[in-house]
Design a protein around this motif. Sequence first.
Motif, PDB file in Angstrom:
ATOM      1  N   ARG A  78       0.984  -1.157   0.060  1.00 53.18           N
ATOM      2  CA  ARG A  78       0.131  -0.035  -0.056  1.00 53.18           C
ATOM      3  C   ARG A  78       1.014   1.135   0.277  1.00 53.18           C
ATOM      4  O   ARG A  78       2.126   1.358   0.623  1.00 53.18           O
ATOM      5  CB  ARG A  78      -0.956   0.091   1.173  1.00 53.18           C
ATOM      6  CG  ARG A  78      -1.812  -1.247   1.153  1.00 53.18           C
ATOM      7  CD  ARG A  78      -3.059  -1.198   2.083  1.00 53.18           C
ATOM      8  NE  ARG A  78      -3.736   0.150   2.066  1.00 53.18           N
ATOM      9  CZ  ARG A  78      -4.667   0.715   1.361  1.00 53.18           C
ATOM     10  NH1 ARG A  78      -5.034   0.271   0.120  1.00 53.18           N
ATOM     11  NH2 ARG A  78      -5.428   1.812   1.848  1.00 53.18           N
ATOM     12  N   LEU A  79       0.329   2.445  -0.480  1.00 51.14           N
ATOM     13  CA  LEU A  79       1.433   3.448  -0.894  1.00 51.14           C
ATOM     14  C   LEU A  79       1.861   3.899   0.418  1.00 51.14           C
ATOM     15  O   LEU A  79       3.010   4.287   0.542  1.00 51.14           O
ATOM     16  CB  LEU A  79       0.377   4.396  -1.541  1.00 51.14           C
ATOM     17  CG  LEU A  79       1.367   5.813  -1.973  1.00 51.14           C
ATOM     18  CD1 LEU A  79       2.353   5.399  -3.121  1.00 51.14           C
ATOM     19  CD2 LEU A  79       0.382   6.719  -2.718  1.00 51.14           C
ATOM     20  N   ARG A  80       1.039   4.345   1.290  1.00 47.37           N
ATOM     21  CA  ARG A  80       1.581   5.075   2.435  1.00 47.37           C
ATOM     22  C   ARG A  80       2.659   4.396   3.205  1.00 47.37           C
ATOM     23  O   ARG A  80       3.766   4.917   3.563  1.00 47.37           O
ATOM     24  CB  ARG A  80       0.579   5.572   3.448  1.00 47.37           C
ATOM     25  CG  ARG A  80       0.975   6.570   4.525  1.00 47.37           C
ATOM     26  CD  ARG A  80      -0.137   6.903   5.234  1.00 47.37           C
ATOM     27  NE  ARG A  80      -0.748   7.693   4.491  1.00 47.37           N
ATOM     28  CZ  ARG A  80      -1.655   8.850   4.814  1.00 47.37           C
ATOM     29  NH1 ARG A  80      -2.436   8.648   5.972  1.00 47.37           N
ATOM     30  NH2 ARG A  80      -2.548   9.868   3.870  1.00 47.37           N
ATOM     31  N   ILE A 121       5.654   2.318  -7.796  1.00 43.95           N
ATOM     32  CA  ILE A 121       5.150   2.322  -6.500  1.00 43.95           C
ATOM     33  C   ILE A 121       3.569   3.220  -6.854  1.00 43.95           C
ATOM     34  O   ILE A 121       2.310   2.952  -6.280  1.00 43.95           O
ATOM     35  CB  ILE A 121       5.915   3.149  -5.584  1.00 43.95           C
ATOM     36  CG1 ILE A 121       6.928   2.214  -5.134  1.00 43.95           C
ATOM     37  CG2 ILE A 121       4.940   3.446  -4.264  1.00 43.95           C
ATOM     38  CD1 ILE A 121       8.052   3.177  -4.291  1.00 43.95           C
ATOM     39  N   PHE A 122       3.718   4.282  -7.678  1.00 47.04           N
ATOM     40  CA  PHE A 122       2.692   5.054  -7.833  1.00 47.04           C
ATOM     41  C   PHE A 122       1.580   4.384  -8.837  1.00 47.04           C
ATOM     42  O   PHE A 122       0.644   4.673  -8.805  1.00 47.04           O
ATOM     43  CB  PHE A 122       3.023   6.595  -8.372  1.00 47.04           C
ATOM     44  CG  PHE A 122       3.527   7.434  -7.399  1.00 47.04           C
ATOM     45  CD1 PHE A 122       2.868   8.276  -6.552  1.00 47.04           C
ATOM     46  CD2 PHE A 122       4.991   7.299  -6.753  1.00 47.04           C
ATOM     47  CE1 PHE A 122       3.220   8.941  -5.554  1.00 47.04           C
ATOM     48  CE2 PHE A 122       5.478   7.978  -5.783  1.00 47.04           C
ATOM     49  CZ  PHE A 122       4.588   8.702  -5.066  1.00 47.04           C
ATOM     50  N   GLY A 125      -0.232   2.252  -6.563  1.00 47.83           N
ATOM     51  CA  GLY A 125      -1.277   3.017  -5.950  1.00 47.83           C
ATOM     52  C   GLY A 125      -2.426   3.558  -6.537  1.00 47.83           C
ATOM     53  O   GLY A 125      -3.574   3.933  -6.086  1.00 47.83           O
ATOM     54  N   GLU A 130      -5.777   4.488  -4.497  1.00 44.19           N
ATOM     55  CA  GLU A 130      -5.069   5.224  -3.542  1.00 44.19           C
ATOM     56  C   GLU A 130      -4.821   6.695  -3.892  1.00 44.19           C
ATOM     57  O   GLU A 130      -4.449   7.531  -3.159  1.00 44.19           O
ATOM     58  CB  GLU A 130      -4.041   4.539  -2.907  1.00 44.19           C
ATOM     59  CG  GLU A 130      -4.208   3.287  -2.086  1.00 44.19           C
ATOM     60  CD  GLU A 130      -3.022   2.717  -1.541  1.00 44.19           C
ATOM     61  OE1 GLU A 130      -2.821   2.903  -0.370  1.00 44.19           O
ATOM     62  OE2 GLU A 130      -2.005   2.121  -2.426  1.00 44.19           O
ATOM     63  N   LEU A 131      -4.724   7.039  -5.262  1.00 49.30           N
ATOM     64  CA  LEU A 131      -4.162   8.035  -5.638  1.00 49.30           C
ATOM     65  C   LEU A 131      -4.743   8.472  -6.972  1.00 49.30           C
ATOM     66  O   LEU A 131      -5.757   8.006  -7.610  1.00 49.30           O
ATOM     67  CB  LEU A 131      -2.542   7.801  -6.419  1.00 49.30           C
ATOM     68  CG  LEU A 131      -1.587   7.603  -5.419  1.00 49.30           C
ATOM     69  CD1 LEU A 131      -0.311   7.171  -5.975  1.00 49.30           C
ATOM     70  CD2 LEU A 131      -1.316   9.029  -4.485  1.00 49.30           C
TER      71      LEU A 131
END
Length: 165
Positions: A78-80, A121-122, A125, A130-131
């Motif tokens: 997960r991104l965070r 990663i992005f 996400g 998530e983004l």
Amino acid sequence: MAVQGYYRDGFTIIENAIGLFREQGFEATTVRGISLACEMSEATFFNYFSTKDAVLSAWAHGLVERHFEPENGLAESRLRPAVRRLCDCLALTLEGDRDFAARAWAKAKLPLGPPDGVVGIFETGQAAGELRRDLSARQLGGIFYAAVCGTLADWLAREEPRGSL
């Protein structure tokens, strides 16, 4: 002290140069000295790097890029938590030799644009919702990469390094 072997991607040159920068200082280290430590001619050195400053920049870029590599499992996270773990690991690495890192970072020039690992990663996400999607993963990764590199530069510059590079 010399690192022997193939000069694949200038790795041997970087390792020897960084060792000499630490031992002798940046200004006292010459391209000739680096070439001798690598057991190569200066002409061969220049096939890989235009200056000793370019070697230092390649070292700094490689240091950051290693933490963004996909095999670190960040793209599957997960991104965070992935971003937090990435920044913690990078800070720990630099903290291990903060004096040298601060002096080197001040001289190094990092390339523009994010490494592929941070783009991954992005992408993950975005796929997980998530983004935002109105910017590409490469654009978001570039913003993040610039922020991380700028933050590291600021953090390393806060304390005056004890020696000279």
